[in-house]
Design a protein around this motif. Structure first.
Motif, PDB file in Angstrom:
ATOM      1  N   UNK A  71       0.893  -1.131   0.050  1.00  0.00           N
ATOM      2  CA  UNK A  71       0.209   0.067  -0.102  1.00  0.00           C
ATOM      3  C   UNK A  71       0.823   1.253  -0.064  1.00  0.00           C
ATOM      4  N   UNK A  72       0.534   2.290  -0.716  1.00  0.00           N
ATOM      5  CA  UNK A  72       1.349   3.549  -0.682  1.00  0.00           C
ATOM      6  C   UNK A  72       1.480   4.120   0.845  1.00  0.00           C
ATOM      7  N   UNK A  73       2.489   4.462   1.232  1.00  0.00           N
ATOM      8  CA  UNK A  73       2.935   5.048   2.335  1.00  0.00           C
ATOM      9  C   UNK A  73       2.145   6.365   2.675  1.00  0.00           C
ATOM     10  N   UNK A  74       1.235   6.537   3.563  1.00  0.00           N
ATOM     11  CA  UNK A  74       0.523   7.784   4.011  1.00  0.00           C
ATOM     12  C   UNK A  74       1.439   8.833   4.244  1.00  0.00           C
ATOM     13  N   UNK A  75       2.473   8.607   4.697  1.00  0.00           N
ATOM     14  CA  UNK A  75       3.493   9.696   4.862  1.00  0.00           C
ATOM     15  C   UNK A  75       4.187  10.158   3.732  1.00  0.00           C
ATOM     16  N   UNK A  76       4.304   9.257   2.586  1.00  0.00           N
ATOM     17  CA  UNK A  76       4.941   9.581   1.542  1.00  0.00           C
ATOM     18  C   UNK A  76       4.502   8.630   0.532  1.00  0.00           C
ATOM     19  N   UNK A  77       3.446   9.294  -0.318  1.00  0.00           N
ATOM     20  CA  UNK A  77       2.539   8.422  -1.250  1.00  0.00           C
ATOM     21  C   UNK A  77       3.611   7.812  -2.380  1.00  0.00           C
ATOM     22  N   UNK A  78       4.781   8.429  -2.622  1.00  0.00           N
ATOM     23  CA  UNK A  78       5.639   7.877  -3.715  1.00  0.00           C
ATOM     24  C   UNK A  78       6.185   6.512  -3.365  1.00  0.00           C
ATOM     25  N   UNK A  79       6.276   6.312  -1.977  1.00  0.00           N
ATOM     26  CA  UNK A  79       6.650   4.992  -1.496  1.00  0.00           C
ATOM     27  C   UNK A  79       5.867   4.016  -1.290  1.00  0.00           C
ATOM     28  N   UNK A  80       6.200   2.701  -1.110  1.00  0.00           N
ATOM     29  CA  UNK A  80       5.120   1.683  -0.807  1.00  0.00           C
ATOM     30  C   UNK A  80       5.693   1.146   0.498  1.00  0.00           C
ATOM     31  N   UNK A  81       4.725   0.678   1.242  1.00  0.00           N
ATOM     32  CA  UNK A  81       4.796  -0.131   2.297  1.00  0.00           C
ATOM     33  C   UNK A  81       4.017  -1.327   2.483  1.00  0.00           C
ATOM     34  N   UNK A  82       4.458  -2.160   3.393  1.00  0.00           N
ATOM     35  CA  UNK A  82       3.700  -3.495   3.523  1.00  0.00           C
ATOM     36  C   UNK A  82       2.044  -3.519   3.940  1.00  0.00           C
ATOM     37  N   UNK A  83       1.313  -3.885   3.346  1.00  0.00           N
ATOM     38  CA  UNK A  83      -0.051  -4.258   3.917  1.00  0.00           C
ATOM     39  C   UNK A  83      -0.146  -5.390   4.537  1.00  0.00           C
ATOM     40  N   UNK A  84      -0.752  -6.356   3.667  1.00  0.00           N
ATOM     41  CA  UNK A  84      -1.028  -7.756   4.246  1.00  0.00           C
ATOM     42  C   UNK A  84       0.522  -8.370   4.117  1.00  0.00           C
ATOM     43  N   UNK A  85       1.006  -7.858   3.175  1.00  0.00           N
ATOM     44  CA  UNK A  85       2.799  -8.399   3.012  1.00  0.00           C
ATOM     45  C   UNK A  85       3.672  -7.652   4.182  1.00  0.00           C
ATOM     46  N   UNK A  86       4.341  -8.599   4.755  1.00  0.00           N
ATOM     47  CA  UNK A  86       5.493  -7.900   5.751  1.00  0.00           C
ATOM     48  C   UNK A  86       6.492  -7.456   4.819  1.00  0.00           C
ATOM     49  N   UNK A  87       6.810  -8.340   4.008  1.00  0.00           N
ATOM     50  CA  UNK A  87       8.390  -8.025   3.096  1.00  0.00           C
ATOM     51  C   UNK A  87       7.894  -8.936   1.756  1.00  0.00           C
TER      52      UNK A  87
END
Lengths: 535, 360
Positions: A71-87
């Motif tokens: 999911x896009x990182x709400x702090x920086x939408x140009x970056x992706x962070x894990x949602x259901x996926x941890x890595x």
């Protein structure tokens, strides 16, 4: 006597409500402290099934109910962070992605989130093949092969193999779209009918693990969400969120003024100015990735002349329209990737220059009396903008005939390539530059019966080189080289394209002063209610 | 004896049988003509709505699958909707489905159109009924007062009030009403049918919010629903009142000049009896038509009022469906409105026979 009779009759009719006034009184306004009430136009919402939902309002609600693989990182939408996926890991050749799931996640139903659920959710999108399915099927997945290429390889591991190669960043961005939502397969399959994978049921239900679960959706009326106390990022402070369909901006204004709504989403510039002059309200201005442009049909020989197109780009009063008409709702942006997007070109070289436009028209040899039709949706702010454009084109010597129609009527004509010029809106399907570049700079078949009806195709812009460049950018594994490729494509489209690129949308949301933590983000499905608090 | 029996016997005599037979024939013929007229009207409605829906220059698939669907998704949707068939076959299919009560699924809500209508129509019914009650309870006495005070200040005042009801846009009136009575004075509740804190605790039974809150035994919710209804019903009621007042006044004026009114007054009947019993009794048939038309107009959907007050009624449903090119919903709702019109016409006919012996 006779007068008394008539007065008695009237007094009775007035008296009933008057008596009632004495015994009951309307309750005072103000929403409860753990409930968020939003006034918004949600008449575009037609489904809440993540495999089908592709509308702005629906996409926003789906984003609250489901967790995606990434999911896009709400702090920086140009970056992706894990949602259901941890890595996750990407194979060296970019053809395989392996996701390790976050442990301990549960759906709203209490069922655990498993690798099988993840694989099934993505397979379901491909098999159902509804409108947004192309976001996944572009990787070469079909109903026949998807189970082979999207599979759970362990209790907490999912592996995706790409049939059509794309840059891994593009694949991850695509998985962060609504179609990447992880659905509770056990629950949905309990409601399966005739092998429909729960399609009939999930339209107006929720089966996710997001911050909220669906309490009720009454089409064209309201959506009610209830907080998920087990949300992996923490239980939302708002126990309930009500999104009320309020089509009329003046009504939205009254509701927020009175305290019957905490947030108003569709106010006009004048209303926003009035409200935000008071300390009781605040404004959240968020640039979106949506853009406004004029499409120039290359089937019209006048518009196929590059000098004419260049002249038209110099005959638009960009700044004047922003200042006088759009008032903070749109900002000048002359490339198709919105500011804030990876690879966006933020250069705005064109300004109103009537003399230059006249000179270019004279050079073009297109003749002195240019007449062009201009199809425009018959709603605000399109009509006002079109009239301003008609005026400045007229000064340059181009006579514009405005054709105002319902938006779907304009789209029908546009899709049939029967227009000369058209004023149109574009919003990307997912947070990757390919989503928009694919439409503006790619036209693999310019024939009338082409399968791919991109924006370039709709304007009959035959661009084999740019199509190749777009395909190459989508495959580029090196991030810097990929960014450079998109910048080059945008420059070419800006200089020679079959468009006059005008503005980028700025979404203005008015909140009551006691509301914090509302995130809008660059697209419709980056809106986030989970962090909202009320003081 | 036999003759006497025939002439005296109220039942079973040939003459009575003949009269009964003749009455039965008349009744059957009337019922048949009524049924035929209803069937033809509904058929006409189906034909017109279907073909208007098909000649609109809008791609029907845009509403179903959106602008960005791939060609095979569009083709699949066209197949499911039967859009690949010739127009006449599409119509026959539509006719067959409609006759079986299947109006199709709304593209926008994803629900069967009939389910949508069952949800939206009660909101309109509640609003229109409240508005019509206000219109009748105030409009008829005001019309009578204006007619009996013809040319005097009361008449002038009532005419101005009625004219304003006709002339002021209901949309503007609704917004001003909200601004004054809701935002400034706080006398009434705001837009919507009920506050959000009650909305999800009330089980919809009839769809009429006042009734459902009563059935739920929730007094506070009932009060809230009542105060939500007051302002939109008053705004629409004013519209209805304007029409009913003007019609009552003009019908009364025409009737007050009749000789039987003079005769009644000469006979010494009280003015109250002359006005309220004789004159009003004689204008009752056209007055019923007036009220029925006004009610039908409001039931058809007070789109603008529903928009301003965020009132999820049938007018709003049809308009939004139309703007979204959701033709299935538009067709279904149009048929329902047509049936409501027919139903109200039949009801008016029935009421004529009750209030006017000549119509029996």
């Amino acid at each position: 006597m006779k007068r008394r009779t008539m007065l008695t009759a009237m007094a009775f009719s007035v008296g009933v409500p008057a008596t009632l006034t004495g015994s009951f009184l309307p309750a005072g306004a103000a929403t409860p402290s753990d409930m968020l009430v939003m006034a918004k136009n949600i008449d575009d919402m037609i489904t809440l099934d993540p495999a089908e939902c592709f509308e702005f309002s629906g996409g926003e609600i789906v984003a609250q109910m489901y967790t995606r693989l990434v999911t896009p990182d709400p702090k920086d939408f140009s970056q992706l962070v894990g949602g259901v996926a941890e890595s996750w890991e990407v194979a060296d050749d970019g053809g395989r992605l392996t996701f390790k799931l976050r442990p301990g996640l549960t759906f709203h139903s209490g069922n655990p989130v498993t690798a099988e659920d993840v694989a099934w959710s993505l397979q379901r999108v491909v098999i159902l093949d509804k409108t947004p399915a192309f976001i996944l099927t572009q990787f070469g997945w079909t109903a026949d092969n998807v189970k082979e290429h999207v599979r759970a390889t362990g209790p907490d591991t999912v592996e995706l193999t790409l049939v059509n190669r794309f840059a891994p960043s593009l694949v991850l961005n695509a998985l962060s779209a609504g179609v990447g939502s992880v659905v509770d397969s056990k629950l949905v399959l309990e409601h399966e009918a005739d092998g429909d994978l729960g399609y009939g049921w999930l339209k107006n239900q929720s089966a996710g693990s997001g911050a909220f679960r669906l309490l009720s959706w009454k089409a064209k009326d309201a959506v009610a969400l209830e907080a998920n106390p087990d949300f992996y990022l923490g239980a939302p402070a708002m126990k309930r969120v009500i999104v009320r369909h309020i089509g009329e901006p003046a009504t939205q204004q009254l509701l927020i003024e009175k305290g019957d709504a905490d947030i108003a989403r569709n106010l006009s510039p004048d209303q926003i100015a009035k409200l935000t002059a008071s300390p009781d309200f605040k404004l959240l201005a968020q640039p979106k990735q949506s853009i406004l442009y004029i499409g120039l049909n290359q089937k019209n020989p006048i518009l196929a002349n590059p000098k004419v197109r260049e002249a038209l780009r110099h005959a638009v009063d960009y700044e004047g329209m922003v200042t006088n008409l759009l008032k903070g709702q749109w900002q000048v942006h002359q490339s198709f990737l919105g500011e804030g997007t990876f690879g966006a070109l933020n250069d705005n070289p064109y300004k109103l220059d009537i003399e230059k436009a006249k000179a270019l028209l004279a050079e073009s040899g297109a003749g002195p009396d240019l007449k062009i039709t201009f199809d425009v949706p018959n709603t605000s702010p399109y009509i006002d903008m079109a009239q301003a454009i008609q005026g400045s084109f007229g000064q340059a010597g181009v006579t514009v005939e405005l054709i105002q129609s319902d938006q779907k009527q304009v789209l029908t004509k546009y899709r049939a390539r029967n227009h000369d010029m058209v004023l149109m809106y574009w919003s990307p399907d997912y947070l990757d530059p390919h989503s928009t570049t694919d439409y503006f700079a790619r036209n693999p078949d310019n024939g009338d019966d082409a399968a791919s009806k991109t924006v370039a195709w709709r304007n009959a812009w035959d661009i084999p080189e740019l199509t190749e460049a777009t395909d190459a950018a989508a495959l580029e594994l090196d991030t810097e080289a990929r960014e450079q490729a998109y910048l080059e494509i945008q420059k070419e489209v800006q200089r020679n394209g079959a468009y006059v690129l005008l503005f980028q949308q700025v979404e203005n949301t008015v909140l009551r002063a006691n509301v914090d933590g509302f995130i809008s983000g660059p697209t419709f499905d980056t809106v986030n209610y989970s962090g909202v608090t009320k003081s | 004896m036999a003759v006497a029996q025939q002439s005296d016997g109220p039942i079973g005599s040939p003459a009575e049988e003949a009269r009964a037979h003749s009455a039965l024939l008349r009744l059957s013929s009337r019922a048949l003509s009524l049924i035929l007229s209803v069937v033809l009207t509904v058929f006409g409605l189906l034909v017109v709505t279907f073909f208007i829906g098909r000649v609109v220059p809008v791609d029907p698939l845009l509403a179903v699958v959106g602008d960005r669907a791939s060609e095979h998704v569009r083709a699949q949707a066209a197949l499911e909707l039967g859009l690949d068939l010739p127009l006449w076959q599409q119509f026959l299919r539509y006719l067959g489905d409609t006759l079986q009560g299947d109006f199709g699924n709304s593209v926008l809500s994803g629900q069967p159109v009939l389910d949508d209508i069952a949800r939206f129509f009660p909101a309109t019914l509640e609003l229109a009924t409240a508005a019509t009650l206000i219109g009748v309870l105030l409009g008829v006495p005001l019309g009578v007062l204006a007619a009996t005070r013809h040319g005097r200040w009361q008449d002038q005042l009532i005419r101005v009030v009625a004219l304003a009801g006709y002339s002021v846009p209901v949309f503007w009136l609704g917004l001003v009403g909200l601004l004054v009575f809701y935002a400034e004075l706080g006398w009434v509740a705001g837009p919507g049918r009920i506050d959000v804190i009650y909305e999800y605790s009330i089980e919809p039974v009839t769809g009429l919010m006042l009734v459902d809150t009563l059935l739920a035994g929730d007094h506070a919710a009932f009060v809230d629903a009542f105060w939500h209804l007051v302002l939109p019903a008053s705004v629409l009621g004013y519209l209805s009142l304007a029409y009913i007042t003007r019609m009552t006044r003009s019908l009364m004026l025409a009737e007050l000049g009749q000789e039987y009114v003079i005769a009644a007054r000469v006979k010494g009947l009280s003015e109250r009896r002359v006005i309220w019993r004789h004159v009003l009794g004689n204008i009752m048939v056209p007055l019923i038509t007036t009220v029925a038309l006004s009610y039908a107009y409001l039931l058809e959907g007070a789109v603008l009022t529903e928009t301003v007050f965020a009132w999820p009624g049938l007018g709003l449903y049809i308009t939004q469906s139309l703007f979204s090119a959701d033709l299935t919903a538009v067709l279904g709702a149009t048929i329902v409105i047509g049936l409501v019109f027919i139903g109200l016409n039949l009801l008016s006919d029935l009421l004529y026979t009750l209030v006017d012996p000549r119509a029996r």
